[in-house]
Design a protein around this motif. Structure first.
Motif, PDB file in Angstrom:
ATOM      1  N   LYS A 115       0.855  -1.194   0.000  1.00 27.28           N
ATOM      2  CA  LYS A 115       0.000   0.000   0.000  1.00 27.28           C
ATOM      3  C   LYS A 115       0.885   1.236   0.000  1.00 27.28           C
ATOM      4  CE  LYS A 115      -3.556  -2.098   2.974  1.00 27.28           C
ATOM      5  NZ  LYS A 115      -4.226  -1.962   4.278  1.00 27.28           N
TER       6      LYS A 115
ATOM      7  N   TYR B 297      -4.168   0.357  -2.038  1.00 25.62           N
ATOM      8  CA  TYR B 297      -3.510  -0.860  -2.515  1.00 25.62           C
ATOM      9  C   TYR B 297      -2.834  -0.627  -3.858  1.00 25.62           C
ATOM     10  CZ  TYR B 297      -5.636  -3.790   1.054  1.00 25.62           C
ATOM     11  OH  TYR B 297      -5.992  -4.364   2.246  1.00 25.62           O
TER      12      TYR B 297
ATOM     13  N   TRP C 116      -9.721  -3.759  -6.050  1.00 25.84           N
ATOM     14  CA  TRP C 116      -8.858  -3.324  -4.956  1.00 25.84           C
ATOM     15  C   TRP C 116      -7.801  -2.310  -5.381  1.00 25.84           C
ATOM     16  CZ3 TRP C 116      -3.838  -4.122  -5.961  1.00 25.84           C
ATOM     17  CH2 TRP C 116      -3.446  -5.238  -6.698  1.00 25.84           C
TER      18      TRP C 116
ATOM     19  N   ARG D 198      -8.688   1.840  -0.683  1.00 28.35           N
ATOM     20  CA  ARG D 198      -8.318   1.601   0.719  1.00 28.35           C
ATOM     21  C   ARG D 198      -9.202   0.481   1.273  1.00 28.35           C
ATOM     22  NH1 ARG D 198      -9.656   6.011   3.969  1.00 28.35           N
ATOM     23  NH2 ARG D 198     -11.470   6.124   2.642  1.00 28.35           N
ATOM     24  N   ASP D 199      -8.840  -0.040   2.438  1.00 36.58           N
ATOM     25  CA  ASP D 199      -9.620  -1.114   3.063  1.00 36.58           C
ATOM     26  C   ASP D 199     -11.083  -0.711   3.232  1.00 36.58           C
ATOM     27  OD1 ASP D 199      -7.602  -3.160   3.540  1.00 36.58           O
ATOM     28  OD2 ASP D 199      -6.743  -1.759   4.977  1.00 36.58           O
ATOM     29  N   GLN D 200     -11.321   0.537   3.641  1.00 33.50           N
ATOM     30  CA  GLN D 200     -12.684   1.011   3.890  1.00 33.50           C
ATOM     31  C   GLN D 200     -13.515   1.085   2.600  1.00 33.50           C
ATOM     32  OE1 GLN D 200      -9.865   2.363   4.963  1.00 33.50           O
ATOM     33  NE2 GLN D 200     -10.016   2.942   7.107  1.00 33.50           N
TER      34      GLN D 200
ATOM     35  N   ALA E  49     -11.900  -3.393   8.570  1.00 34.69           N
ATOM     36  CA  ALA E  49     -11.226  -2.415   7.713  1.00 34.69           C
ATOM     37  C   ALA E  49     -10.575  -1.316   8.554  1.00 34.69           C
ATOM     38  CB  ALA E  49     -12.208  -1.822   6.714  1.00 34.69           C
TER      39      ALA E  49
ATOM     40  N   CYS F 129      -7.499  -2.671  10.304  1.00 31.24           N
ATOM     41  CA  CYS F 129      -6.379  -2.771   9.349  1.00 31.24           C
ATOM     42  C   CYS F 129      -5.741  -1.411   9.126  1.00 31.24           C
ATOM     43  CB  CYS F 129      -6.859  -3.344   8.016  1.00 31.24           C
ATOM     44  SG  CYS F 129      -7.301  -5.081   8.082  1.00 31.24           S
TER      45      CYS F 129
ATOM     46  N   ASP G 104      -1.941  -0.325  10.021  1.00 29.59           N
ATOM     47  CA  ASP G 104      -1.078   0.231   8.975  1.00 29.59           C
ATOM     48  C   ASP G 104      -0.486   1.566   9.417  1.00 29.59           C
ATOM     49  OD1 ASP G 104      -1.767  -1.925   7.383  1.00 29.59           O
ATOM     50  OD2 ASP G 104      -3.096  -0.775   6.067  1.00 29.59           O
TER      51      ASP G 104
END
Length: 182
Positions: free
Chosen positions: A62, A68, A86, A90-92, A101, A104, A108
């Motif tokens: 990332k 990502y 992806w 972002r995770d969210q 999320a 994570c 990070d």
């Protein structure tokens, strides 16, 4: 020169055992690729990318904003997320459990703020509800252009976790003490 802190341990499974390899100092100026590899920089990068993409581990990269840039095929399979979904997100933004999320993203950010690796171990649920146990190592790194990134590698340790639980039950049934040494 790329220097890795001496307290960084990378998890690997070898002959059904989880082992940790301690990182050391790697001086890339002193250890160039042997001239007989026949690989230029582009071929070497493509080989490394294919290696990581096809690895049986979950791996990702990332940027500092949590977007990502790379993910392994196992990442895509486990979370049922295709590359077009992806990449750059972002995770969210991925439609995964919000609490997961956010956790994570927090982990990070901790790695980026402290500039230190973070090793975690525990259950992780796939988008289909399948739960596996993973040993995860998040780590910061800099590209040659000076930009910072966050990398992560997760190894499936579900079988080891099951064996540890079975041993603990056997020890308890026989009045023995069972301890997992770190």
């Amino acid at each position: 020169m790329r220097v890795f802190p001496q307290d960084v341990f990378a998890p690997f499974i070898y002959r059904r055992r989880l082992i940790f390899i301690q990182a050391g100092t790697v001086d890339s100026t002193q250890t160039p690729l042997p001239p007989d590899t026949g690989m230029d920089a582009a071929a070497s990068e493509a080989c490394l990318r294919a290696f990581l993409r096809e690895s049986p581990s979950i791996a990702w990269i990332k940027d500092e904003g949590g977007h990502y840039l790379f993910a392994s095929r196992i990442f895509e399979q486990y979370f049922s997320i295709a590359e077009y979904h992806w990449l750059g997100r972002r995770d969210q933004d991925l439609g995964i459990d919000r609490k997961f999320a956010d956790a994570c993203a927090s982990a990070d950010q901790l790695v980026l703020d402290t500039n230190k690796p973070l090793a975690l171990s525990g259950p992780m649920r796939s988008n289909e509800g399948m739960e596996r146990h993973w040993s995860l190592l998040r780590f910061p790194f800099r590209a040659e252009d000076g930009r910072r990134y966050l990398g992560a590698i997760a190894t499936d340790v579900t079988e080891q976790h099951r064996l540890e639980q079975a041993l603990a039950r056997i020890a308890q049934d026989h009045g023995c003490r069972f301890e997992i040494l770190d």
